[in-house]
Write a protein that holds these residues in place. Sequence first.
Motif, PDB file in Angstrom:
ATOM      1  N   GLU A   1     105.562   0.487  42.783  1.00  0.00           N
ATOM      2  CA  GLU A   1     104.597   0.903  43.794  1.00  0.00           C
ATOM      3  C   GLU A   1     103.453  -0.094  43.885  1.00  0.00           C
ATOM      4  O   GLU A   1     103.028  -0.467  44.983  1.00  0.00           O
ATOM      5  N   ALA A   2     102.962  -0.518  42.725  1.00  0.00           N
ATOM      6  CA  ALA A   2     101.850  -1.467  42.703  1.00  0.00           C
ATOM      7  C   ALA A   2     102.246  -2.791  43.348  1.00  0.00           C
ATOM      8  O   ALA A   2     101.479  -3.380  44.114  1.00  0.00           O
ATOM      9  N   LEU A   3     103.461  -3.260  43.066  1.00  0.00           N
ATOM     10  CA  LEU A   3     103.939  -4.500  43.662  1.00  0.00           C
ATOM     11  C   LEU A   3     104.068  -4.368  45.177  1.00  0.00           C
ATOM     12  O   LEU A   3     103.736  -5.300  45.928  1.00  0.00           O
ATOM     13  N   PHE A   4     104.534  -3.215  45.621  1.00  0.00           N
ATOM     14  CA  PHE A   4     104.656  -2.977  47.061  1.00  0.00           C
ATOM     15  C   PHE A   4     103.279  -2.959  47.712  1.00  0.00           C
ATOM     16  O   PHE A   4     103.084  -3.520  48.802  1.00  0.00           O
ATOM     17  N   LEU A   5     102.318  -2.349  47.057  1.00  0.00           N
ATOM     18  CA  LEU A   5     100.952  -2.321  47.585  1.00  0.00           C
ATOM     19  C   LEU A   5     100.349  -3.723  47.598  1.00  0.00           C
ATOM     20  O   LEU A   5      99.568  -4.062  48.496  1.00  0.00           O
ATOM     21  N   GLY A   6     100.703  -4.545  46.609  1.00  0.00           N
ATOM     22  CA  GLY A   6     100.262  -5.937  46.610  1.00  0.00           C
ATOM     23  C   GLY A   6     100.818  -6.688  47.805  1.00  0.00           C
ATOM     24  O   GLY A   6     100.131  -7.517  48.422  1.00  0.00           O
ATOM     25  N   LEU A   7     102.079  -6.377  48.149  1.00  0.00           N
ATOM     26  CA  LEU A   7     102.692  -6.957  49.339  1.00  0.00           C
ATOM     27  C   LEU A   7     101.931  -6.541  50.593  1.00  0.00           C
ATOM     28  O   LEU A   7     101.640  -7.373  51.467  1.00  0.00           O
ATOM     29  N   ILE A   8     101.596  -5.262  50.682  1.00  0.00           N
ATOM     30  CA  ILE A   8     100.836  -4.752  51.832  1.00  0.00           C
ATOM     31  C   ILE A   8      99.469  -5.426  51.906  1.00  0.00           C
ATOM     32  O   ILE A   8      99.012  -5.816  52.998  1.00  0.00           O
ATOM     33  N   GLN A   9      98.831  -5.586  50.761  1.00  0.00           N
ATOM     34  CA  GLN A   9      97.525  -6.248  50.723  1.00  0.00           C
ATOM     35  C   GLN A   9      97.624  -7.672  51.263  1.00  0.00           C
ATOM     36  O   GLN A   9      96.815  -8.106  52.086  1.00  0.00           O
ATOM     37  N   GLY A  10      98.620  -8.416  50.809  1.00  0.00           N
ATOM     38  CA  GLY A  10      98.783  -9.788  51.258  1.00  0.00           C
ATOM     39  C   GLY A  10      99.096  -9.888  52.737  1.00  0.00           C
ATOM     40  O   GLY A  10      98.620 -10.802  53.428  1.00  0.00           O
ATOM     41  N   LEU A  11      99.883  -8.954  53.239  1.00  0.00           N
ATOM     42  CA  LEU A  11     100.262  -8.969  54.652  1.00  0.00           C
ATOM     43  C   LEU A  11      99.116  -8.614  55.581  1.00  0.00           C
ATOM     44  O   LEU A  11      99.039  -9.103  56.717  1.00  0.00           O
ATOM     45  N   THR A  12      98.215  -7.749  55.132  1.00  0.00           N
ATOM     46  CA  THR A  12      97.214  -7.176  56.044  1.00  0.00           C
ATOM     47  C   THR A  12      95.779  -7.643  55.819  1.00  0.00           C
ATOM     48  O   THR A  12      94.908  -7.322  56.625  1.00  0.00           O
ATOM     49  N   GLU A  13      95.517  -8.401  54.769  1.00  0.00           N
ATOM     50  CA  GLU A  13      94.142  -8.790  54.470  1.00  0.00           C
ATOM     51  C   GLU A  13      93.532  -9.653  55.560  1.00  0.00           C
ATOM     52  O   GLU A  13      92.363  -9.490  55.914  1.00  0.00           O
ATOM     53  N   PHE A  14      94.297 -10.567  56.110  1.00  0.00           N
ATOM     54  CA  PHE A  14      93.719 -11.556  57.017  1.00  0.00           C
ATOM     55  C   PHE A  14      93.880 -11.233  58.488  1.00  0.00           C
ATOM     56  O   PHE A  14      93.094 -11.687  59.308  1.00  0.00           O
ATOM     57  N   ILE A  15      94.908 -10.489  58.833  1.00  0.00           N
ATOM     58  CA  ILE A  15      95.028 -10.070  60.222  1.00  0.00           C
ATOM     59  C   ILE A  15      94.084  -8.887  60.447  1.00  0.00           C
ATOM     60  O   ILE A  15      93.834  -8.118  59.514  1.00  0.00           O
ATOM     61  N   PRO A  16      93.547  -8.736  61.646  1.00  0.00           N
ATOM     62  CA  PRO A  16      92.486  -7.737  61.872  1.00  0.00           C
ATOM     63  C   PRO A  16      92.994  -6.306  62.026  1.00  0.00           C
ATOM     64  O   PRO A  16      92.790  -5.658  63.042  1.00  0.00           O
TER      65      PRO A  16
END
Length: 271
Positions: A5-20
């Motif tokens: 779960e944590a790894l998946f959330l890390g993926l979500i963080q990386g995908l969404t941090e920079f796009i608005p």
Amino acid sequence: MTMLEALFLGLIQGLTEFIPVSSSAHIRIVGELLPNASDPGAAFTAITQIGTELAVLLYFRKDILRIIRAWITRDGSPEARLGTLIIIGSLPIVVLGYLGQDYITNHFRSLWIVATTLILFGLILGFADRIGKREKTLDVLNSKDGIAYGLAQSLALIPGVSRSGATIALGRFLGYKREAALRYSFLLAIPAVFGSGLYELNAAMEDSTVSAYSMPEILAATVVAFVVGYSVIAWLMKFIATKTFTPFVIYRVVLGTALLIALATGALSAQ
């Protein structure tokens, strides 16, 4: 299971941090949909953002080194002024984040607020991008605009607003080119994100209850966020050179509306 779960959330963080589209909103929403079904916590978001900001440091390393050298030597160049404005622009979020820490952690993470801000600030971004002029570059950034950028960034303390979304929208209102608004958004975030992340990292090491995930799980998620985040930066800088922010606006409105419906019908708990 929680490591996955944590790894998946890390993926979500990386995908969404920079796009608005607001990474904190996505972490909050996705956390409720995972088997653990809980809010990962503000600490999880802040610490994993260290990973994405390390990606910023790597991607913009030449720009950052030029800014640092110019600022130290005080050579009067646009880079030196930019360094000063990044410091000034970081002050609002530092002060507001410190003073409102408890309220932000305990009240702003409501899914009702997340859904509302996704829609509202999505529409603001779309409006700003449509009417904004395309003239200014960062060479003409002044103190007034720098402080305004900083105030816009402080809105990112509310999940759903989006740090990049708020600063980009402000930049477009002020007449800056998309690339300039996006680049300054990345640079401005560095001091605030590292400060917040390191603070939360220290708190998490002292108290394991501040997040639903253990420290090894959070650190693993941070590594994933770094790798994915770097790729997203490279893609976004190319994308925005020829495209508008409209796809992100539509996505925000659709996601926020779907979340409101899920909350109103009881399909998703607001707790």
